[in-house]
Design an enzyme around this catalytic site. Structure first.
Site, PDB file in Angstrom:
ATOM      1  CG  ASP A 217      44.342  41.037  74.037  1.00 43.05           C
ATOM      2  OD1 ASP A 217      45.299  40.491  73.366  1.00 43.05           O
ATOM      3  OD2 ASP A 217      43.946  40.952  75.065  1.00 43.05           O
TER       4      ASP A 217
ATOM      5  CG  ASN B 222      48.383  37.623  63.717  1.00 43.65           C
ATOM      6  OD1 ASN B 222      48.078  37.294  62.552  1.00 43.65           O
ATOM      7  ND2 ASN B 222      47.987  36.859  64.925  1.00 43.65           N
TER       8      ASN B 222
ATOM      9  CG  HIS C 155      36.345  35.843  68.286  1.00 47.21           C
ATOM     10  ND1 HIS C 155      36.405  34.576  67.473  1.00 47.21           N
ATOM     11  CD2 HIS C 155      37.574  36.242  68.945  1.00 47.21           C
ATOM     12  CE1 HIS C 155      37.765  34.233  67.431  1.00 47.21           C
ATOM     13  NE2 HIS C 155      38.548  34.956  68.240  1.00 47.21           N
TER      14      HIS C 155
ATOM     15  CE  LYS D 176      45.137  38.737  66.775  1.00 47.37           C
ATOM     16  NZ  LYS D 176      45.294  39.585  67.761  1.00 47.37           N
TER      17      LYS D 176
END
Ligand code: IMP
Length: 199
Positions: free
Chosen positions: A66, A9, A174, A12
């Site tokens: 994750d 990704n 997060h 990310k």
């Protein structure tokens, strides 16, 4: 330290690169190495599957994350299954599905969770968790971000995550929080490993 980022990704990868700046790490992409399927039932299991596979195959420390959203009124659903929620194929369809499930619900509390794992080729793991509590709206707002961002207003905010800029989201998210914990732990080099007395 030369660390492999075990994700395909691009968003990310960018986020991890920026969060780790100044630590003196060299971050390498995964290349053509295939990642294992996310067959775990926890974020920790899925992040460890990806990080360990890359660390063992490439012989270098590897970083993987994750994440998911946990909705209070749905008993924590969809959690680790957020990316495939309701077997829907797109972010928009998953958001519609979630809104349908929550129709008539007054409890709109939810939280995003991210678990980041740094795995070493010898099997040692470091685990970092970040959470972002907030509220789900009854319809989407904003065009930035991805996933459930347009429905989610973090506590202390009036905007959804999709109405924030990328740096604004990163500062509260997060994943940003989990990466900040990793960075803090490595500020003076790799943290000491816990050892069992006598072993
Ligand atoms: P994974 O960590 O790539 O497996 O992603 C899990 C899924 O959780 C994503 O596909 C999104 O649906 C959702 N998700 C995780 N982080 C975020 C976020 O920051 N914003 C919105 N959705 C997210």
């Amino acid at each position: 330290m030369n660390v492999v980022v075990a994700t395909s990704n691009a968003g990310k990868i960018r986020e991890i690169e920026e969060a780790m700046q100044g630590l003196g790490w060299t971050l390498s992409p995964l290349g053509s190495l295939p990642l294992p399927e996310e067959t775990g039932t926890t974020y920790e299991e899925n992040a460890a599957l990806k990080a360990c596979a890359a660390a063992v195959m490439l012989g270098r420390p590897a970083l993987a994350d994750d994440s998911g959203i946990e909705v209070e009124a749905l008993g924590g659903e969809p959690g680790v299954y957020s990316a495939r929620y309701g077997n829907r194929d797109s972010d928009v369809e998953r958001n519609v599905y979630l809104l349908e499930k929550l129709r008539g619900q007054t409890n709109r509390r939810a939280k995003f969770v991210s678990v980041v794992i740094l795995a070493y080729p010898d099997g040692h793991l470091e685990t970092y968790r970040g959470e972002l509590p907030g509220t789900l709206l009854e319809g989407p707002r904003g065009a930035n971000g991805f996933g459930y961002d347009p429905l989610f207003v973090p506590d202390g905010e009036t905007r959804t995550l999709a109405e924030m800029t990328v740096p604004e989201k990163r500062a509260v998210s997060h994943r940003g929080r989990a990466l900040a914990a990793l960075r803090e732990a490595h500020r003076d080099g790799p943290p000491a490993r816990e050892t069992t007395p006598g072993v």
